[in-house]
Design an enzyme around this catalytic site. Structure first.
Site, PDB file in Angstrom:
ATOM      1  N   ASP A  22       0.811  -1.226   0.000  1.00 42.68           N
ATOM      2  CA  ASP A  22       0.000   0.000   0.000  1.00 42.68           C
ATOM      3  C   ASP A  22       0.845   1.278   0.000  1.00 42.68           C
ATOM      4  O   ASP A  22       1.497   1.611   0.998  1.00 42.68           O
ATOM      5  CB  ASP A  22      -0.940   0.057   1.211  1.00 42.68           C
ATOM      6  CG  ASP A  22      -1.821  -1.175   1.371  1.00 42.68           C
ATOM      7  OD1 ASP A  22      -1.327  -2.282   1.135  1.00 42.68           O
ATOM      8  OD2 ASP A  22      -2.987  -1.016   1.752  1.00 42.68           O
TER       9      ASP A  22
ATOM     10  N   GLU B 154      -4.319   1.810  -3.017  1.00 44.91           N
ATOM     11  CA  GLU B 154      -5.588   2.256  -2.419  1.00 44.91           C
ATOM     12  C   GLU B 154      -5.457   3.507  -1.547  1.00 44.91           C
ATOM     13  O   GLU B 154      -6.450   4.144  -1.246  1.00 44.91           O
ATOM     14  CB  GLU B 154      -6.231   1.127  -1.613  1.00 44.91           C
ATOM     15  CG  GLU B 154      -5.506   0.802  -0.323  1.00 44.91           C
ATOM     16  CD  GLU B 154      -6.440   0.365   0.807  1.00 44.91           C
ATOM     17  OE1 GLU B 154      -7.639   0.212   0.597  1.00 44.91           O
ATOM     18  OE2 GLU B 154      -5.939   0.189   1.927  1.00 44.91           O
ATOM     19  N   ASN B 155      -4.210   3.810  -1.129  1.00 44.72           N
ATOM     20  CA  ASN B 155      -4.015   5.004  -0.290  1.00 44.72           C
ATOM     21  C   ASN B 155      -3.158   6.053  -0.978  1.00 44.72           C
ATOM     22  O   ASN B 155      -2.622   6.951  -0.333  1.00 44.72           O
ATOM     23  CB  ASN B 155      -3.330   4.611   1.027  1.00 44.72           C
ATOM     24  CG  ASN B 155      -4.010   3.467   1.736  1.00 44.72           C
ATOM     25  OD1 ASN B 155      -3.502   2.348   1.732  1.00 44.72           O
ATOM     26  ND2 ASN B 155      -5.154   3.709   2.324  1.00 44.72           N
TER      27      ASN B 155
ATOM     28  N   ASN C 166     -10.180  -1.476   0.458  1.00 41.63           N
ATOM     29  CA  ASN C 166     -11.353  -0.860   1.075  1.00 41.63           C
ATOM     30  C   ASN C 166     -11.419   0.645   0.840  1.00 41.63           C
ATOM     31  O   ASN C 166     -12.471   1.248   1.012  1.00 41.63           O
ATOM     32  CB  ASN C 166     -11.411  -1.166   2.579  1.00 41.63           C
ATOM     33  CG  ASN C 166     -10.164  -0.750   3.318  1.00 41.63           C
ATOM     34  OD1 ASN C 166      -9.051  -1.072   2.902  1.00 41.63           O
ATOM     35  ND2 ASN C 166     -10.328  -0.028   4.411  1.00 41.63           N
ATOM     36  N   HIS C 167     -10.304   1.239   0.430  1.00 42.66           N
ATOM     37  CA  HIS C 167     -10.335   2.677   0.129  1.00 42.66           C
ATOM     38  C   HIS C 167     -10.563   2.973  -1.359  1.00 42.66           C
ATOM     39  O   HIS C 167     -10.413   4.117  -1.795  1.00 42.66           O
ATOM     40  CB  HIS C 167      -9.039   3.341   0.599  1.00 42.66           C
ATOM     41  CG  HIS C 167      -8.953   3.463   2.079  1.00 42.66           C
ATOM     42  ND1 HIS C 167      -9.779   4.276   2.802  1.00 42.66           N
ATOM     43  CD2 HIS C 167      -8.163   2.846   2.995  1.00 42.66           C
ATOM     44  CE1 HIS C 167      -9.495   4.176   4.087  1.00 42.66           C
ATOM     45  NE2 HIS C 167      -8.522   3.302   4.234  1.00 42.66           N
TER      46      HIS C 167
ATOM     47  N   HIS D 129      -3.220  -4.322   3.280  1.00 45.62           N
ATOM     48  CA  HIS D 129      -4.181  -3.608   4.140  1.00 45.62           C
ATOM     49  C   HIS D 129      -3.683  -3.287   5.546  1.00 45.62           C
ATOM     50  O   HIS D 129      -4.027  -2.228   6.063  1.00 45.62           O
ATOM     51  CB  HIS D 129      -5.515  -4.348   4.274  1.00 45.62           C
ATOM     52  CG  HIS D 129      -6.475  -3.676   5.217  1.00 45.62           C
ATOM     53  ND1 HIS D 129      -7.037  -2.447   4.956  1.00 45.62           N
ATOM     54  CD2 HIS D 129      -6.948  -4.034   6.433  1.00 45.62           C
ATOM     55  CE1 HIS D 129      -7.827  -2.098   5.958  1.00 45.62           C
ATOM     56  NE2 HIS D 129      -7.785  -3.033   6.869  1.00 45.62           N
TER      57      HIS D 129
ATOM     58  N   HIS E 148      -0.767  -2.596   6.560  1.00 44.97           N
ATOM     59  CA  HIS E 148       0.297  -1.589   6.482  1.00 44.97           C
ATOM     60  C   HIS E 148       1.531  -1.967   7.312  1.00 44.97           C
ATOM     61  O   HIS E 148       2.422  -1.136   7.479  1.00 44.97           O
ATOM     62  CB  HIS E 148      -0.225  -0.201   6.873  1.00 44.97           C
ATOM     63  CG  HIS E 148      -1.130   0.416   5.838  1.00 44.97           C
ATOM     64  ND1 HIS E 148      -1.256   1.761   5.664  1.00 44.97           N
ATOM     65  CD2 HIS E 148      -1.929  -0.139   4.892  1.00 44.97           C
ATOM     66  CE1 HIS E 148      -2.119   2.010   4.684  1.00 44.97           C
ATOM     67  NE2 HIS E 148      -2.544   0.862   4.199  1.00 44.97           N
TER      68      HIS E 148
HETATM   69 FE   LIG Z   1      -7.016  -1.143   3.238  1.00 39.94          FE
HETATM   70 FE   LIG Z   2      -4.065   0.463   2.780  1.00 42.80          FE
END
Ligand SMILES: [Fe+2]
Ligand SMILES: [Fe+2]
Ligand SMILES: [Fe+2]
Ligand SMILES: [Fe+2]
Ligand SMILES: [Fe+2]
Ligand SMILES: [Fe+2]
Ligand SMILES: [Fe+2]
Ligand SMILES: [Fe+2]
Lengths: 258, 258, 258, 258
Positions: C8, C39-40, C67-68, C174, C176
């Site tokens: 990520d 995603e981030n 999820n983001h 996810h 991190h």
């Molecule tokens: Fe995530």
């Molecule tokens: Fe993430």
């Protein structure tokens, strides 16, 4: 003493309808104290000074809150000096505002406590112990009202039985659906699992259905807005013995616009 | 057509009281179909063949289930060949039993669907799509009953509105507390967020208070047993139009032992 | 075939540091394919076209999400026609974008799948079945990479073992935090529970510590911002057999700024 | 002072392998103190007196616990008088056992604290405040070890940063997967998000894969048993300054049977 306890007021429709119903029925039922949960009073999320004033003007005397307490930053401008508004007592020490308040109804002191559950809703410290501590500090007050803002029926029923005989009433809020289980517990505490919601009748928990359904079906973000249209009003009347503080009756009072 | 839908029956007290109430009131109200949620029928967790038979003997014709479906292994002995019992339809393909069943009420086919929510309760696939698929397979059946076993009021209300006009009734189960919001939605679907629980009246969700409170206060394991003492019965009567399948009325029918 | 899979990427610090590291080490390690979870990438939440282009310019060839995914609305402007970006495959039918993509590495087709877990993170349909279906549609592709974006180690390990021998690699994202468990499972699938995060090194999951700690201590809202300061880069190198698609090696490649 | 901290020991395979590794490497590395998380030591759930004795015999001097603390009733027979075992300190007042313990390493007092997270794992009171209180009671102890048993990486990292400079080490447990982020935080606290698991190497979190996968795919109950086969050992060595208690180094020490 007659208490009128109104469930989560949602947005402008909720504030306005609460005002209409109170103005219409207060002269008839003559409650001694009107309390309302206001955690959704402003746009469905939190409460501003303006919304609180609108509720006070309508006749609400005390306001409780819940998981949406901090959604409107404006609250921080008045929560510390407005004695009429309480947020959950199980927030940590140092949290703005107060977890309980005491008011006078005639000669009688009434203690109003707000607490929040932990199952599916928060990571706060124990609401059971938080309430125990407040009760311990005020042994001479016999008229005690608790708004327990929680999701799980198990936690709410547990709180009702835990406090039975030690407080006058435990009313649940947060699910926005009124329950059909109002009763006096054996030791004299009035109990209802949820008061229900005051606001738009044809939304989902007061919010516009389109956005809620879109989120549930797509799992993508969708706009949440307070719904329009006809409204509902959810509340209970609770009668307390002036001397003992025990509950004599608890009666749902629900109004629906056609 | 008159449907009698009974909420989660808990343990022996629930089975016995359900039997007593059905035997007393069925002759009076003459329902055409009696359905009950039986996920807690045996010791509060799951349902055995013996408990199911006891409910059938008492007059229950169809049984729905929920998150406690698999708690009694005995279910696996009869779920595949007993057409009268349904488990949530959104379990994966290959799951024992069926997610819906069709029965005849006179000449009319009635489709009963059971589904489970996801918010705070399960990690199953979408109950919305599962129900869509069943409805698509049975376009000619107009009398459709849905037991939506779910925790969150938002998900239950969403399901009601999602199915409004497409099924006859959506009744919620699982929270064990009857809600006070039975209504006919605008397109003709009868709806109630939760039927409530049939079983011990003075426990917490039907279980003995001691153990539940101990767990909540200590966060250590405690024995959960079905409570003793007086009992309650929670249900609704739903009247459907024989021709269209639309709901004409939905009325809570609650009984409490003193 | 050598795959470089980057965890990520968080915000501008993550994008910039990823670019620096790729430019520095790609000539040395000569990966055949560079994939990154994005995603981030934009302000810690979601990914805009501008951020995606920045990653492509830096050498990233394929981007996965989580999820983001939907946090930046700009994604909707390009997700449908950009074949290089995938979002979790277990979103419902009709969701914008794609859950997998196929690219050519020389003569070899490589299938990249993104899926999301359900434990503590989403209410999507089964990621296990979603991946099964994709694999079934592409029986002739032997080089298959899975980014399983999930919270619970149990679900991630279960996915690794479930797909062992059926895909080339399962990498978790996810949390991190890079895990220390990279290995080749017995049937030839490379596995790591989490790649870790690429971005600010002294924040909490890449975000400024002040806001995260404030929220955890007060349970009131606090501003979440991408942290400043020195950075980290988390990734693995995975070597696949060109013919069979089986993994020959998986090696963490972590860089930390002092 | 050299501390050897061992991650969650699972079942007989974990106990035995921990014993083998300690006996083999303790003479070589000469740790001054050996601590292990024992919450899964007996059949994967909780710890009996017999398992605890086995760990003590193997050289473990102090044992920490977690969410499985109460799974074996036998613990109640010895937790109150065995000073070598600690359970999470943020259980309520009156909980059996202790949340921290103090031992002597030569002339130096070492304080070992166990705490549990709240995100996705428990409904206990704040672990941050629980640890603050313990530290306040023991201002003269400078060698402080914290086992923070938690699920979410955010909460674990937050705890590390919260305690940086105030304790010697914060090690995470519970996810059963070792993380690759051991470091000394700027104010001198050794930190790792998770130590990982000591036990069966080819299971899922130490449990047999068949049952775990069956549950995840069917959402029905399945038997959970400690896995058989080759084993792993997850731990860290932490070097503390004898005078200041600050951490000088933290090094993962992982062993895998082939
Ligand atoms: Fe995530
Ligand atoms: Fe993430
Ligand atoms: Fe609420
Ligand atoms: Fe509310
Ligand atoms: Fe249930
Ligand atoms: Fe139930
Ligand atoms: Fe644990
Ligand atoms: Fe564990």
């Amino acid at each position: 003493m007659k208490i009128w306890f109104i469930g989560d007021i949602v947005g402008q429709p909720g504030r306005e309808y609460a005002g209409e119903i109170i103005r219409k029925y207060a002269p008839l039922y003559q409650p001694d104290l009107i309390v309302a949960n206001g955690e959704n009073a402003s746009h469905g999320r939190g409460i501003t000074s303006k919304s609180a004033e609108e509720l006070y003007d309508a006749g609400v005397e005390l306001i409780t809150l819940g998981n949406h307490t901090w959604d409107q930053k404006d609250l921080l401008n008045f929560i510390d000096h407005d004695q009429r508004i309480v947020r959950p007592a199980n927030y940590p020490l140092g949290t703005p505002g107060r977890g309980y308040t005491i008011c006078k109804v005639g000669q009688i002191s009434v203690l109003l406590i707000n607490a929040m559950g932990r199952a599916f809703i928060s990571e706060l410290d124990s609401p059971f112990r938080a309430i125990d501590e407040i009760l311990l500090e005020h042994p001479s007050i016999h008229h005690v009202l608790v708004d327990f803002h929680a999701e799980a029926t198990s936690e709410k029923l547990a709180m009702g039985w835990y406090l039975d005989g030690r407080v006058s009433a435990v009313v649940g809020t947060h699910t926005h659906v009124p329950t059909n289980d109002a009763r006096i517990l054996p030791q004299g505490t009035a109990y209802i699992t949820d008061l229900g919601m005051t606001g738009p009748r044809d939304g989902i928990l007061g919010m516009d259905r389109t956005g809620v359904l879109e989120r549930m079906l797509t799992h993508r973000p969708a706009r949440f807005e307070v719904a329009a249209g006809r409204r509902q009003f959810c509340s209970v009347f609770i009668e307390l013995d002036d001397h003992s503080g025990k509950a004599c009756s608890i009666e749902p009072f629900l109004q629906y616009e056609e």
